[in-house]
Scaffold this motif. Sequence first.
Motif, short mmCIF file in Angstrom:
data_model
loop_
_atom_site.label_atom_id
_atom_site.label_comp_id
_atom_site.label_asym_id
_atom_site.label_seq_id
_atom_site.Cartn_x
_atom_site.Cartn_y
_atom_site.Cartn_z
N ARG A 1 33.51 30.83 95.65
CA ARG A 1 32.81 31.32 96.85
C ARG A 1 32.03 30.19 97.51
N LEU A 2 32.65 29.03 97.60
CA LEU A 2 32.06 27.87 98.27
C LEU A 2 32.81 27.65 99.59
N LEU A 3 32.75 28.62 100.47
CA LEU A 3 33.53 28.59 101.69
C LEU A 3 32.67 28.18 102.88
N PRO A 4 33.25 27.48 103.85
CA PRO A 4 32.51 27.15 105.07
C PRO A 4 32.20 28.41 105.89
N GLU A 5 31.34 28.28 106.88
CA GLU A 5 30.89 29.43 107.65
C GLU A 5 32.03 30.12 108.40
N ASN A 6 33.06 29.37 108.76
CA ASN A 6 34.15 29.97 109.53
C ASN A 6 35.25 30.56 108.65
N MET B 1 29.85 39.66 94.71
CA MET B 1 28.58 39.21 94.15
C MET B 1 27.58 38.79 95.23
N SER B 2 26.31 38.99 94.92
CA SER B 2 25.23 38.48 95.77
C SER B 2 25.05 36.98 95.49
N TYR B 3 24.26 36.30 96.32
CA TYR B 3 24.03 34.86 96.14
C TYR B 3 23.39 34.59 94.78
N GLU B 4 22.42 35.43 94.38
CA GLU B 4 21.74 35.24 93.09
C GLU B 4 22.72 35.41 91.93
N GLU B 5 23.63 36.37 92.04
CA GLU B 5 24.63 36.55 90.99
C GLU B 5 25.59 35.36 90.94
N LEU B 6 25.95 34.83 92.11
CA LEU B 6 26.84 33.68 92.16
C LEU B 6 26.23 32.47 91.46
N LEU B 7 24.93 32.27 91.63
CA LEU B 7 24.27 31.13 90.99
C LEU B 7 24.38 31.22 89.47
#
Length: 333
Positions: free
Chosen positions: A56-61, A79-85
């Motif tokens: 889930r390291l995708l650019p904004e577009n 997943m949420s950002y916190e879960e991704l971390l």
Amino acid sequence: MGLILSVHDLTMHYKIRKGDVSAVDNVSFDLAKGQSLGLVGESGCGKTSIAFSLMRLLPENARIKDGYILIDGRDVVAMSYEELLRVRWNKIAMVFQAAMNALNPVYTVGEQIIEAMELHQENLPLTEARERIAHLFELVGLEPALMDRYPHEFSGGMRQRAVIAMALSCNPDIIIADEPTTALDVIVQDRILKRIRELQKDLNMAMVYISHDIAVIAEVSDRIGVMYAGRMAELADSVDIFERPMHPYTYALMGAFPSIKGKRRELKTLPGEPPDLLDPPTGCRFHPRCLYATAECREGRPPFINVNGVGNGDDLSRGHYVACWHPLQEAKL
């Protein structure tokens, strides 16, 4: 072996001024614990887009439009950002392409690895972090004292080993290696690939390798996924891909590489170019370049079928799968 990674019907698009680019289109594969998978294909076929989708390291577009990515049974897409971390680097990590670009020139290599560890593992004492880096440097074949040096003080091969150490820093279950030997000479490339393979076996990690070079992929991967124009054309054990290629595109790739043994033969080239993914062909995306294409190929998308009866559709870590209306049952190079 239980599945550590399941990717099913993954579809990812890039939004650009001219419209939506269908970079990944309904791609599926599974990976068992300790298993290695190589993704191979021409530039622009979707290999790296899949890798960045897994993290889930995708650019904004970019946007994942459909499908799911399960890591240990949990869907990364939801997943949420916190879960991704908590998942990144602890469960899945990445060896990025071009090590010099992956390292910040104004910080020492050790400081950058510590930063990654502190982001993904809370309350990590500095002394413990440095001890872990020293151990990792020994694993990848670097002197521990080098952690206090800057990236420009490393050779190309040393930088690549340092990036591998960074990926291992939180003991992940899965490592993605995106063109891990880009710009290295063949001798250093061979050493790096051997070391990665040894580490994978010693640590029982699952690996996803990405390369345009099918010979490199075959050297390090248990299974190979052949990508074409955002779709998975063929997925099988490495031996089957080389000895029994079933998709015409795989067959063409194999014919483009020289053999170091046996009779000398003329290398075959594949006419045409990969399609524009803003407006891809109907049916099978390979049909404009395929010598075996029929009306059926132009009209309908071929199903992703198991051609050897090993495994089943619920576990794509085994078996030989091909997306073709006319598999080459007796293809010989």
